[in-house]
Design an enzyme around this catalytic site. Structure first.
Site, PDB file in Angstrom:
ATOM      1  N   TYR A 231      43.495  32.178  29.032  1.00 47.16           N
ATOM      2  CA  TYR A 231      44.727  32.104  29.804  1.00 47.16           C
ATOM      3  C   TYR A 231      44.806  33.193  30.851  1.00 47.16           C
ATOM      4  CZ  TYR A 231      46.375  35.230  26.000  1.00 47.16           C
ATOM      5  OH  TYR A 231      46.505  36.230  25.073  1.00 47.16           O
TER       6      TYR A 231
ATOM      7  N   LYS B  58      52.017  32.129  32.319  1.00 50.61           N
ATOM      8  CA  LYS B  58      50.647  31.900  31.853  1.00 50.61           C
ATOM      9  C   LYS B  58      50.149  30.528  32.291  1.00 50.61           C
ATOM     10  CE  LYS B  58      51.419  34.494  27.575  1.00 50.61           C
ATOM     11  NZ  LYS B  58      51.518  34.378  26.107  1.00 50.61           N
TER      12      LYS B  58
ATOM     13  N   ASP C 267      53.037  38.028  13.320  1.00 50.73           N
ATOM     14  CA  ASP C 267      53.645  36.728  13.608  1.00 50.73           C
ATOM     15  C   ASP C 267      54.541  36.228  12.477  1.00 50.73           C
ATOM     16  OD1 ASP C 267      52.523  36.701  16.103  1.00 50.73           O
ATOM     17  OD2 ASP C 267      50.980  35.218  15.628  1.00 50.73           O
TER      18      ASP C 267
ATOM     19  N   HIS D 172      54.843  33.921  21.186  1.00 52.15           N
ATOM     20  CA  HIS D 172      54.878  35.208  21.870  1.00 52.15           C
ATOM     21  C   HIS D 172      55.474  35.132  23.268  1.00 52.15           C
ATOM     22  CE1 HIS D 172      50.985  35.844  19.367  1.00 52.15           C
ATOM     23  NE2 HIS D 172      52.035  36.196  18.656  1.00 52.15           N
TER      24      HIS D 172
END
Length: 186
Positions: free
Chosen positions: A132, A72, A170, A62
């Site tokens: 995250y 991130k 996904d 992603h």
């Protein structure tokens, strides 16, 4: 905190200094002052996320499209994951290459993923809790992805991908060869 450069510019592994005694342990999981000094730029994290997944789940690959790109700082607080970042910056000498790092509640490593990378992880333990920090808010209209099963990426997810648990979304991401990257390498 020890900051470890990876073979791809911008991707960094963070290893905290852990203090133990008979009561247990303590470590500083994030310090903006230390982070900014070692990363080399000022990052303003604005959102923290957490997911829980079971063995065999693979999430990714992603990213968020400009103008809502997300850097991130990721870690696994329970269990074990294989965390992967793929360079999708046009003009990068490492375009299409990836770094994979095992993150766990035992090694307490963290992985910094700047803008211009696709990110995903595979759960290697019975369950895993993954956290995250992001430097922009989630914007569903800016979601993007690359196929985590793209053979040209050469990712060894360390589990049988034919039996992996994937979201429907996904499974529909394009291969890297069919992707026009909006990210530029500087």
């Amino acid at each position: 905190m020890k900051i470890i450069d990876t073979e791809i510019k911008g991707l960094k592994i963070l290893s905290p200094q852990i203090f133990t005694d008979p009561r247990g342990y303590f470590f500083e999981s994030y310090s903006k002052k230390i982070f900014d000094r070692f990363i080399g730029e000022e990052i303003e994290f604005v959102q923290d996320n957490e997911s829980s997944s079971s063995f065999g789940v693979i999430r990714g690959l992603h990213f968020q499209l400009p103008p809502h790109c997300q850097a991130k700082l990721v870690r696994c607080v329970s269990g074990r994951v294989l965390d992967v970042a793929v360079d999708i910056r046009k003009g990068s000498p490492t375009y299409g290459r990836h770094v994979a790092v095992e993150l766990s509640d035992e090694n307490n490593l963290q992985f910094f993923i700047p803008h211009g990378f696709a990110h995903g992880f595979a759960v290697l333990s019975d369950t895993a809790v993954f956290q995250y920090k992001c430097d922009d808010y989630y914007h569903p209209e800016s979601e993007g992805g690359i196929s985590l099963l793209d053979p040209d990426l050469g990712i060894d997810w360390r589990l049988d991908t034919n039996k992996a648990i994937l979201s429907d979304k996904d499974t529909r991401h394009p291969l890297l060869a069919d992707f026009e990257s909006p990210f530029t390498y500087f």
